[in-house]
Motif scaffolding. Structure first.
Motif, PDB file in Angstrom:
ATOM      1  N   VAL A  78       9.082   4.316   4.893  1.00  0.00           N
ATOM      2  CA  VAL A  78       8.766   5.886   5.017  1.00  0.00           C
ATOM      3  C   VAL A  78       9.947   6.585   4.156  1.00  0.00           C
ATOM      4  CG1 VAL A  78       8.365   7.975   6.347  1.00  0.00           C
ATOM      5  CG2 VAL A  78       7.966   5.571   7.187  1.00  0.00           C
ATOM      6  N   TYR A  79       9.503   7.542   3.146  1.00  0.00           N
ATOM      7  CA  TYR A  79      10.318   8.469   2.295  1.00  0.00           C
ATOM      8  C   TYR A  79       9.935   9.694   2.367  1.00  0.00           C
ATOM      9  CZ  TYR A  79      11.639   3.706   0.686  1.00  0.00           C
ATOM     10  OH  TYR A  79      12.067   2.419   0.672  1.00  0.00           O
ATOM     11  N   GLU A  80      11.059  10.561   2.483  1.00  0.00           N
ATOM     12  CA  GLU A  80      10.795  12.124   2.362  1.00  0.00           C
ATOM     13  C   GLU A  80      10.092  12.790   1.061  1.00  0.00           C
ATOM     14  OE1 GLU A  80      14.396  13.970   3.642  1.00  0.00           O
ATOM     15  OE2 GLU A  80      14.256  13.156   5.512  1.00  0.00           O
ATOM     16  N   GLY A  81      10.424  12.257   0.010  1.00  0.00           N
ATOM     17  CA  GLY A  81       9.973  12.845  -0.981  1.00  0.00           C
ATOM     18  C   GLY A  81       8.838  11.903  -1.792  1.00  0.00           C
ATOM     19  N   VAL A 131       1.055  -1.150  -0.020  1.00  0.00           N
ATOM     20  CA  VAL A 131      -0.108   0.070  -0.046  1.00  0.00           C
ATOM     21  C   VAL A 131       0.862   1.378  -0.224  1.00  0.00           C
ATOM     22  CG1 VAL A 131      -1.535   1.433   1.468  1.00  0.00           C
ATOM     23  CG2 VAL A 131      -1.758  -1.136   1.285  1.00  0.00           C
ATOM     24  N   VAL A 132       0.502   2.261  -0.572  1.00  0.00           N
ATOM     25  CA  VAL A 132       1.286   3.378  -0.566  1.00  0.00           C
ATOM     26  C   VAL A 132       0.344   4.393  -0.176  1.00  0.00           C
ATOM     27  CG1 VAL A 132       2.044   5.503  -2.177  1.00  0.00           C
ATOM     28  CG2 VAL A 132       2.793   3.048  -2.762  1.00  0.00           C
ATOM     29  N   ILE A 133       0.808   5.256   0.891  1.00  0.00           N
ATOM     30  CA  ILE A 133      -0.048   6.376   1.244  1.00  0.00           C
ATOM     31  C   ILE A 133       0.667   7.762   1.229  1.00  0.00           C
ATOM     32  CG2 ILE A 133      -0.876   7.432   3.610  1.00  0.00           C
ATOM     33  CD1 ILE A 133      -1.380   4.249   4.372  1.00  0.00           C
ATOM     34  N   ASP A 134       0.092   8.657   0.823  1.00  0.00           N
ATOM     35  CA  ASP A 134       0.673  10.102   0.701  1.00  0.00           C
ATOM     36  C   ASP A 134       0.440  10.787   1.939  1.00  0.00           C
ATOM     37  OD1 ASP A 134       1.790  12.242  -0.255  1.00  0.00           O
ATOM     38  OD2 ASP A 134       0.224  12.866  -1.551  1.00  0.00           O
ATOM     39  N   ALA A 135       1.744  11.153   2.644  1.00  0.00           N
ATOM     40  CA  ALA A 135       1.434  11.978   4.119  1.00  0.00           C
ATOM     41  C   ALA A 135       1.202  13.304   3.889  1.00  0.00           C
ATOM     42  CB  ALA A 135       2.797  11.538   4.801  1.00  0.00           C
ATOM     43  N   GLY A 136       1.417  13.693   2.661  1.00  0.00           N
ATOM     44  CA  GLY A 136       1.345  15.354   2.523  1.00  0.00           C
ATOM     45  C   GLY A 136      -0.107  15.857   2.890  1.00  0.00           C
ATOM     46  N   ASP A 137      -0.045  16.980   3.669  1.00  0.00           N
ATOM     47  CA  ASP A 137      -1.150  17.654   4.213  1.00  0.00           C
ATOM     48  C   ASP A 137      -1.962  16.617   5.130  1.00  0.00           C
ATOM     49  OD1 ASP A 137      -0.255  19.920   2.908  1.00  0.00           O
ATOM     50  OD2 ASP A 137      -1.478  19.490   1.192  1.00  0.00           O
ATOM     51  N   ASP A 192       1.011 -12.092  11.970  1.00  0.00           N
ATOM     52  CA  ASP A 192       1.492 -10.820  10.863  1.00  0.00           C
ATOM     53  C   ASP A 192       0.624 -11.022   9.737  1.00  0.00           C
ATOM     54  OD1 ASP A 192       2.559  -8.708   9.674  1.00  0.00           O
ATOM     55  OD2 ASP A 192       4.529  -9.550   9.276  1.00  0.00           O
ATOM     56  N   CYS A 193      -0.760 -10.441   9.476  1.00  0.00           N
ATOM     57  CA  CYS A 193      -1.360 -10.563   8.436  1.00  0.00           C
ATOM     58  C   CYS A 193      -1.654  -9.234   7.818  1.00  0.00           C
ATOM     59  CB  CYS A 193      -2.554 -11.339   8.817  1.00  0.00           C
ATOM     60  SG  CYS A 193      -3.766 -10.413  10.040  1.00  0.00           S
ATOM     61  N   GLY A 194      -1.099  -8.178   8.165  1.00  0.00           N
ATOM     62  CA  GLY A 194      -1.091  -7.016   7.513  1.00  0.00           C
ATOM     63  C   GLY A 194      -0.340  -6.834   6.452  1.00  0.00           C
ATOM     64  N   ASP A 195      -0.539  -5.459   5.728  1.00  0.00           N
ATOM     65  CA  ASP A 195       0.168  -5.287   4.561  1.00  0.00           C
ATOM     66  C   ASP A 195       1.435  -4.586   4.725  1.00  0.00           C
ATOM     67  OD1 ASP A 195      -1.868  -6.194   2.972  1.00  0.00           O
ATOM     68  OD2 ASP A 195      -3.049  -4.460   2.900  1.00  0.00           O
ATOM     69  N   SER A 196       2.008  -4.272   3.650  1.00  0.00           N
ATOM     70  CA  SER A 196       3.329  -3.355   3.814  1.00  0.00           C
ATOM     71  C   SER A 196       3.104  -2.160   3.470  1.00  0.00           C
ATOM     72  CB  SER A 196       4.403  -4.148   2.812  1.00  0.00           C
ATOM     73  OG  SER A 196       4.936  -5.381   3.226  1.00  0.00           O
ATOM     74  N   VAL A 197       3.520  -1.258   4.102  1.00  0.00           N
ATOM     75  CA  VAL A 197       2.972   0.254   3.844  1.00  0.00           C
ATOM     76  C   VAL A 197       4.263   0.983   3.443  1.00  0.00           C
ATOM     77  CG1 VAL A 197       1.923   2.269   5.044  1.00  0.00           C
ATOM     78  CG2 VAL A 197       1.082   0.263   5.608  1.00  0.00           C
ATOM     79  N   ILE A 198       4.048   1.761   2.385  1.00  0.00           N
ATOM     80  CA  ILE A 198       4.939   2.784   2.012  1.00  0.00           C
ATOM     81  C   ILE A 198       4.489   4.049   2.091  1.00  0.00           C
ATOM     82  CG2 ILE A 198       6.499   3.646  -0.150  1.00  0.00           C
ATOM     83  CD1 ILE A 198       5.643   0.758  -1.299  1.00  0.00           C
ATOM     84  N   VAL A 199       5.175   4.972   2.835  1.00  0.00           N
ATOM     85  CA  VAL A 199       4.553   6.314   3.164  1.00  0.00           C
ATOM     86  C   VAL A 199       5.733   7.222   2.559  1.00  0.00           C
ATOM     87  CG1 VAL A 199       4.220   8.088   5.008  1.00  0.00           C
ATOM     88  CG2 VAL A 199       3.655   5.713   5.367  1.00  0.00           C
ATOM     89  N   ILE A 244       7.277   9.978  11.915  1.00  0.00           N
ATOM     90  CA  ILE A 244       6.340   9.043  11.751  1.00  0.00           C
ATOM     91  C   ILE A 244       6.557   7.652  12.075  1.00  0.00           C
ATOM     92  CG2 ILE A 244       4.965   7.808   9.718  1.00  0.00           C
ATOM     93  CD1 ILE A 244       5.528  10.478   8.169  1.00  0.00           C
ATOM     94  N   GLU A 245       7.970   7.252  12.076  1.00  0.00           N
ATOM     95  CA  GLU A 245       8.447   5.941  12.368  1.00  0.00           C
ATOM     96  C   GLU A 245       8.246   5.817  13.723  1.00  0.00           C
ATOM     97  OE1 GLU A 245      12.394   5.465  11.097  1.00  0.00           O
ATOM     98  OE2 GLU A 245      11.680   4.791   9.136  1.00  0.00           O
TER      99      GLU A 245
END
Length: 150
Positions: free
Chosen positions: A129-132, A21-27, A54-61, A106-107
Motif C-alpha cells: 500500500v502506497y500513499e501517492g 495487480v494495481v488498484i487505485d484507492a482514490g474515491d 496461497d494462489c492469489g495475486d500480489s496487490v499494489i494499492v 487499508i492494511e
C-alpha cells in the motif's frame, strides 16, 4: 460425455499462477476496497481457487491518502492497540491514524478480512500500500484493475 475425464485441480505453491495487480484507492470507500483486495489476495477471483493454498495475486494499492469513508467513521471509529504492559492500552481515532499514515487503515481492514492463521499471514505479505500514485514495482509489470469491473 465422459464423466471420469473431469479432474479437480488442486493448486499448490509450486504450480500457482500468480500475478501482480494495481488498484487505485482514490474515491473508493474503505470497506468495498478492502473486501475486493482481500478476495484478490486469497485468489477467489480465479477458477483454480484452492482455499488451503496461497494462489492469489500480489496487490499494489496506490493513492491511499484519497480514500473515502462514509458517515462519522473519521471521528467515531477507534483503533485499539496494547503495548503489553499494565495500563498500556492506546486508543486512536481514524482521523489520527490517517494523519500519521493512511496506509495503515487499508492494511488493518484487509488483514481483518484474511484468515487468521499461517496462510492469512502469508497472503498478507503480498499486499503493498502506497500513499501517492507512485510505486516501486514497475519491474513486475502489474496489471491495472478497476474495482467496478470485479
Amino acid at each position: 460425455m465422459d464423466h471420469l475425464s473431469f479432474k479437480t485441480v488442486s493448486v499448490n505453491k509450486a504450480n500457482a499462477n500468480k500475478g501482480w495487480v494495481v488498484i487505485d484507492a482514490g474515491d473508493n470507500t474503505l470497506g468495498r476496497l478492502s473486501s475486493q483486495v482481500a478476495n484478490i489476495l486469497r485468489g477467489k477471483h480465479k477458477p483454480s481457487f484452492t482455499p488451503n493454498s496461497d494462489c492469489g495475486d500480489s496487490v499494489i494499492v496506490i493513492n491511499a491518502d484519497k480514500l473515502r469513508v462514509t458517515g462519522k467513521k473519521m471521528t467515531d471509529k477507534i483503533y485499539v492497540s496494547h503495548s503489553g504492559y499494565p495500563g498500556g492500552q492506546k486508543r486512536k481515532s481514524m482521523r489520527e491514524v490517517m494523519e500519521r499514515s493512511s496506509t495503515r487503515v487499508i492494511e488493518h481492514a484487509v488483514r481483518g478480512m484474511l484468515p487468521g492463521n499461517r496462510l492469512g499471514r502469508e497472503q498478507f505479505r503480498n499486499l503493498f500500500v502506497y500513499e501517492g500514485a507512485e510505486h516501486p514495482h514497475q519491474a513486475q509489470q502489474p496489471v491495472a484493475v478497476d474495482l467496478k469491473n470485479l
